[in-house]
Design a protein around this motif. Structure first.
Motif, PDB file in Angstrom:
ATOM      1  N   MET A   1       0.815  -1.224   0.000  1.00  0.00           N
ATOM      2  CA  MET A   1       0.000   0.000   0.000  1.00  0.00           C
ATOM      3  C   MET A   1       0.844   1.267   0.000  1.00  0.00           C
ATOM      4  SD  MET A   1      -3.271  -0.061  -0.198  1.00  0.00           S
ATOM      5  CE  MET A   1      -4.068   1.242   0.705  1.00  0.00           C
ATOM      6  N   LEU A  43      -6.143  18.696 -11.134  1.00  0.00           N
ATOM      7  CA  LEU A  43      -6.345  18.148  -9.778  1.00  0.00           C
ATOM      8  C   LEU A  43      -7.060  16.796  -9.851  1.00  0.00           C
ATOM      9  CD1 LEU A  43      -7.335  21.390  -7.799  1.00  0.00           C
ATOM     10  CD2 LEU A  43      -5.123  20.244  -7.866  1.00  0.00           C
ATOM     11  N   TRP A  46      -4.560  14.167 -10.881  1.00  0.00           N
ATOM     12  CA  TRP A  46      -3.713  13.735  -9.755  1.00  0.00           C
ATOM     13  C   TRP A  46      -4.373  12.538  -9.048  1.00  0.00           C
ATOM     14  CZ3 TRP A  46      -2.364  17.572  -5.162  1.00  0.00           C
ATOM     15  CH2 TRP A  46      -1.361  17.010  -4.385  1.00  0.00           C
ATOM     16  N   ALA A  47      -5.647  12.702  -8.717  1.00  0.00           N
ATOM     17  CA  ALA A  47      -6.370  11.592  -8.072  1.00  0.00           C
ATOM     18  C   ALA A  47      -6.487  10.408  -9.027  1.00  0.00           C
ATOM     19  CB  ALA A  47      -7.757  12.072  -7.634  1.00  0.00           C
ATOM     20  N   MET A  50      -3.247   8.441  -9.033  1.00  0.00           N
ATOM     21  CA  MET A  50      -3.159   7.654  -7.784  1.00  0.00           C
ATOM     22  C   MET A  50      -4.051   6.417  -7.890  1.00  0.00           C
ATOM     23  SD  MET A  50      -2.967  10.473  -4.734  1.00  0.00           S
ATOM     24  CE  MET A  50      -2.668   9.292  -3.426  1.00  0.00           C
ATOM     25  N   THR A  51      -5.244   6.600  -8.436  1.00  0.00           N
ATOM     26  CA  THR A  51      -6.167   5.467  -8.577  1.00  0.00           C
ATOM     27  C   THR A  51      -5.552   4.387  -9.469  1.00  0.00           C
ATOM     28  OG1 THR A  51      -7.992   7.026  -8.386  1.00  0.00           O
ATOM     29  CG2 THR A  51      -8.536   4.861  -9.252  1.00  0.00           C
TER      30      THR A  51
ATOM     31  N   LEU B  16      -7.897   2.743   2.606  1.00  0.00           N
ATOM     32  CA  LEU B  16      -7.835   4.213   2.595  1.00  0.00           C
ATOM     33  C   LEU B  16      -9.013   4.783   3.378  1.00  0.00           C
ATOM     34  CD1 LEU B  16      -6.873   4.901  -1.140  1.00  0.00           C
ATOM     35  CD2 LEU B  16      -5.405   5.099   0.860  1.00  0.00           C
ATOM     36  N   ILE B 154      -4.709  16.590   2.053  1.00  0.00           N
ATOM     37  CA  ILE B 154      -4.301  15.214   1.730  1.00  0.00           C
ATOM     38  C   ILE B 154      -5.506  14.276   1.868  1.00  0.00           C
ATOM     39  CG2 ILE B 154      -2.828  13.285   2.467  1.00  0.00           C
ATOM     40  CD1 ILE B 154      -1.106  15.410   1.282  1.00  0.00           C
ATOM     41  N   LEU B 157      -7.687  14.625  -1.027  1.00  0.00           N
ATOM     42  CA  LEU B 157      -7.128  13.956  -2.202  1.00  0.00           C
ATOM     43  C   LEU B 157      -7.413  12.448  -2.133  1.00  0.00           C
ATOM     44  CD1 LEU B 157      -5.296  14.133  -4.761  1.00  0.00           C
ATOM     45  CD2 LEU B 157      -3.361  13.735  -3.262  1.00  0.00           C
ATOM     46  N   ILE B 158      -7.208  11.867  -0.952  1.00  0.00           N
ATOM     47  CA  ILE B 158      -7.462  10.429  -0.808  1.00  0.00           C
ATOM     48  C   ILE B 158      -8.962  10.148  -0.948  1.00  0.00           C
ATOM     49  CG2 ILE B 158      -7.282   8.481   0.805  1.00  0.00           C
ATOM     50  CD1 ILE B 158      -4.663   9.683   1.768  1.00  0.00           C
ATOM     51  N   PHE B 160     -10.872  11.791  -2.879  1.00  0.00           N
ATOM     52  CA  PHE B 160     -11.057  11.858  -4.331  1.00  0.00           C
ATOM     53  C   PHE B 160     -10.739  10.477  -4.944  1.00  0.00           C
ATOM     54  CE2 PHE B 160     -10.464  15.504  -7.662  1.00  0.00           C
ATOM     55  CZ  PHE B 160     -11.495  14.971  -8.411  1.00  0.00           C
ATOM     56  N   VAL B 161      -9.618   9.888  -4.485  1.00  0.00           N
ATOM     57  CA  VAL B 161      -9.233   8.558  -4.976  1.00  0.00           C
ATOM     58  C   VAL B 161     -10.327   7.541  -4.615  1.00  0.00           C
ATOM     59  CG1 VAL B 161      -7.540   6.698  -4.699  1.00  0.00           C
ATOM     60  CG2 VAL B 161      -6.765   9.057  -4.837  1.00  0.00           C
ATOM     61  N   PHE B 164     -13.158   7.718  -6.972  1.00  0.00           N
ATOM     62  CA  PHE B 164     -12.821   7.027  -8.228  1.00  0.00           C
ATOM     63  C   PHE B 164     -12.862   5.508  -8.045  1.00  0.00           C
ATOM     64  CE2 PHE B 164     -10.190  10.798 -10.026  1.00  0.00           C
ATOM     65  CZ  PHE B 164     -11.316  11.284 -10.659  1.00  0.00           C
ATOM     66  N   PHE B 206     -17.936  14.121  -5.804  1.00  0.00           N
ATOM     67  CA  PHE B 206     -16.908  14.545  -6.775  1.00  0.00           C
ATOM     68  C   PHE B 206     -16.594  16.032  -6.576  1.00  0.00           C
ATOM     69  CE2 PHE B 206     -15.390  16.255 -10.755  1.00  0.00           C
ATOM     70  CZ  PHE B 206     -14.453  15.319 -11.169  1.00  0.00           C
ATOM     71  N   LEU B 210     -13.035  17.486  -5.189  1.00  0.00           N
ATOM     72  CA  LEU B 210     -12.276  18.405  -6.056  1.00  0.00           C
ATOM     73  C   LEU B 210     -12.032  19.748  -5.368  1.00  0.00           C
ATOM     74  CD1 LEU B 210     -11.097  19.179  -8.865  1.00  0.00           C
ATOM     75  CD2 LEU B 210     -13.361  19.993  -9.473  1.00  0.00           C
ATOM     76  N   VAL B 213      -9.543  19.538  -2.456  1.00  0.00           N
ATOM     77  CA  VAL B 213      -8.144  19.544  -2.903  1.00  0.00           C
ATOM     78  C   VAL B 213      -7.776  20.953  -3.388  1.00  0.00           C
ATOM     79  CG1 VAL B 213      -6.488  18.523  -4.504  1.00  0.00           C
ATOM     80  CG2 VAL B 213      -8.282  17.110  -3.558  1.00  0.00           C
ATOM     81  N   MET B 214      -8.710  21.592  -4.099  1.00  0.00           N
ATOM     82  CA  MET B 214      -8.425  22.928  -4.650  1.00  0.00           C
ATOM     83  C   MET B 214      -8.147  23.942  -3.531  1.00  0.00           C
ATOM     84  SD  MET B 214     -10.876  25.227  -7.073  1.00  0.00           S
ATOM     85  CE  MET B 214     -11.841  25.979  -5.783  1.00  0.00           C
ATOM     86  N   LEU B 217      -4.823  22.251  -1.361  1.00  0.00           N
ATOM     87  CA  LEU B 217      -3.561  21.816  -1.961  1.00  0.00           C
ATOM     88  C   LEU B 217      -3.216  22.506  -3.274  1.00  0.00           C
ATOM     89  CD1 LEU B 217      -3.403  17.932  -1.402  1.00  0.00           C
ATOM     90  CD2 LEU B 217      -2.276  19.701  -0.109  1.00  0.00           C
TER      91      LEU B 217
END
Lengths: 89, 520
Positions: A1, A43, A46-47, A50-51, B16, B154, B157-158, B160-161, B164, B206, B210, B213-214, B217
């Motif tokens: 991870m 932005l 970026w995600a 990572m995905t 996560l 951060i 951002l995670i 956001f991941v 997805f 979403f 977004l 993060v904006m 970061l």
């Protein structure tokens, strides 16, 4: 991870910053629009990077994926940086 | 998509989610309440608020009267700070001013003053005494911790991941299994609820991932872009992006300014933008003719943020006019910010956002429960490690709801002599700690969460009940506060209802009687 996380995070940063920078160095007249678009697309990219790295089978594959994106981006940026005039001339 | 890739996404999504769930829960609960940030401030002051009504006033005193009053107090103000004056509105029918003063020791102190709109007299009312709304907002943006802004960035951002990965996990079944909600099996009920809410709230999650993060970061994008494209010339980048820059007074003239010019500026701004209303004035170097005044205009139900006009204090002429939409970058930032705060749609929009925020809290709670129960049933799992993770997860998920409800109670019942600024943040932390201890000693995660949610529901109902009793006993808040009081009361009751709904879902079901005849 941890490998997947760092690989995705670092290559994501490279892509997020350098892709709009490359475009801006070539298309100086449109920097404002490129910056505006980057607020959403860079932005999200970026995600997205990572995905993609989290989808890898192993840490090694995650670093390979990260390298596949980051290294060409860095090479294109370096070439652009020394060839394109950019906004500062 | 390959099965193994799907497995990797599921693995990443679960881990996560568990890692960021605590911070994410604080961000979502406090953020959802922060949609009513200004309403909470007014709800908080309902027993102390001035009894005034803008509708009954023929004309309020001009803003120059307020500026003169502040000037006459003789404070020393730092040169680069402005005196901020909010004009009376239907929702807040009195003048409010914020500024910073410099003491003889060089210390900077924030000052907040309110003024009667009819007479210009100062009220004995300091909005800093009603800190709850602002505290929840600060908790939302940076957890009130050093480095909190970056941490929340951060986590965004995670998150956001996770949006997805969650979408990719469900991608194949997104249409065909959308209405699947199995209520007969406990684990699947959570999973189905988690999935259906995740998919239904996708545009919202979403957008918030977004913008999260904006806000936190994009400094990385800005700095990187500044060095890569502008060779480190950040002011040139800012000029290209054309974000608003407030006036900066570097040299004073030594001549006193005529503050009645402020009234002309307000009139001029209103004439230029008749469809908007003057929201506030920010006066830089108010004692000097070299000073400048920023007049901010706002319009309701629009994604455009403030229009700002800058005037000279020497002669009242317009120096600069700024709207975010004049620049692509500033305009995009402004639209995304408006979408994040939900102001453009009025109270209805804020309520929809609030409910979506609670739906995200449901996802966090059920996601944690699925993960933890799976581990509880795994005999190979280290018991001590699991106990720690369980306690932390409970404290930072259901415990957050208890902490927020407790701060509402403290804001309502703590003696006036106690400073809310000193009381509320430590109370928030103490309640999280108490929940951590409770989580540590809970036999199983489900039982612990049910108990904490029950407590949160009871705590969230205390203020609405108290206010209701006060109303029955004859207290009526000033008419301009009624909407705020109801909005915040309903929000608290919805939080209580949300907790009770989760309790109902989490409670183990009683087994049905077996009505088949016994075989002899």
């Amino acid at each position: 991870m941890w490998h997947k996380t760092f690989a995705g995070f670092l290559s994501g940063v490279v892509v997020m910053i350098l892709v709009p920078s490359i475009l801006s160095l070539w298309l100086v007249a449109h920097i404002n629009v490129i910056l505006a678009t980057s607020l959403v697309l860079a932005l999200a990219a970026w995600a997205g990077v990572m995905t993609w790295c989290y989808g890898a089978e192993s840490g090694k594959q995650a670093w390979q994926r990260a390298g596949m994106l980051a290294i060409p981006t860095i090479i294109i940026f370096v070439i652009t940086f020394f060839t394109a005039a950019g906004p500062t001339g | 998509m390959k099965q193994s890739t799907l497995k990797n996404f599921t693995h990443a999504h679960a881990w996560l989610g568990l890692i960021i769930s605590g911070v994410l829960m604080i961000v979502f609960v406090c953020g959802s309440m922060s949609f009513f940030r200004e309403n909470i401030v007014l709800w908080d002051m309902q027993y102390d608020a001035p009894k005034t009504d803008l509708a009954s006033q023929k004309q309020h005193v001009p803003v120059s009267t307020i500026a003169k009053q502040i000037n006459d107090q003789g404070h020393t103000m730092p040169a680069d700070h402005g005196v901020f004056i909010e004009l009376p509105t239907q929702a807040q029918p009195f003048y409010v001013s914020y500024f910073e003063i410099e003491t003889s020791e060089g210390e900077h102190i924030d000052v907040n003053q309110s003024f009667n709109p009819e007479t210009g007299q100062r009220y004995e009312l300091d909005q800093e005494d009603f800190y709850l709304g602002n505290m929840l907002y600060r908790m939302h943006i940076n957890l009130m911790l050093p480095g909190g802004t970056e941490l929340v960035g951060i986590v965004s951002l995670i998150f956001f991941v996770m949006v997805f990965t969650g979408t990719l996990i469900l991608l194949k079944k997104i249409i065909s299994h959308y209405y699947q909600y199995r209520v007969d099996r406990r684990k699947d009920t959570y999973l189905d609820g988690h999935s259906i809410i995740g998919i239904s709230t996708l545009p919202y999650t979403f957008l918030f991932a977004l913008t999260g993060v904006m806000f936190n970061l994009s400094i990385l994008l800005q700095a990187g872009f500044g060095f890569a494209v502008f060779k480190g010339n950040i002011p040139a980048l800012m000029a290209t992006a054309d974000f608003y820059a407030p006036p900066r007074i570097t040299e004073l003239s030594g001549q006193p300014a005529d503050l009645t010019l402020l009234d002309d500026m307000v009139e001029d701004a209103q004439r230029r933008y008749p469809e908007q209303s003057v929201y506030f004035l920010n006066i830089f170097a108010p004692n000097d003719q070299a000073g400048q005044v920023e007049v901010a205009m706002t319009a309701h139900h629009t994604l455009d943020q403030l229009t700002r006009l800058t005037y000279s204090l020497a002669d009242g002429r317009l120096i600069k006019e700024y709207t975010p939409s004049q620049s692509a970058t500033a305009g995009t930032y402004s639209v995304l910010s408006s979408l994040h705060f939900g102001e453009y749609g009025g109270n209805t929009q804020k309520f929809i956002y609030f409910l979506l925020g609670l739906a995200c809290c449901y996802m966090i709670l059920t996601g944690n429960l699925i993960w933890l129960e799976k581990r509880e049933n795994n005999r190979k799992q280290s018991k001590r490690g699991l106990q720690f993770v369980k306690a932390m997860t409970l404290a930072l998920s259901s415990g957050t709801l208890i902490a927020v409800a407790s701060t509402f109670i403290a804001a309502r019942f703590a003696p006036e002599s106690w400073s809310q600024v000193s009381l509320l943040p430590p109370l928030f932390g103490v309640m999280i700690l108490v929940c951590l201890v409770h989580g540590w000693f809970s036999k199983n995660v489900r039982g612990g969460m049910i108990q904490q949610l029950y407590i949160a529901a009871v705590l969230a109902l205390i203020c609405p009940l108290y206010d209701l009793i006060q109303m029955l006993l004859g207290h009526t808040p000033p008419s301009y506060l009624i909407v705020d009081v109801w909005l915040v009361t309903i929000a608290q009751m919805l939080v209580a209802g949300f907790c009770l709904l989760l309790v109902r879902h989490h409670r183990p079901r009683a087994k049905a009687f077996n009505l088949e005849p016994a075989v002899s």
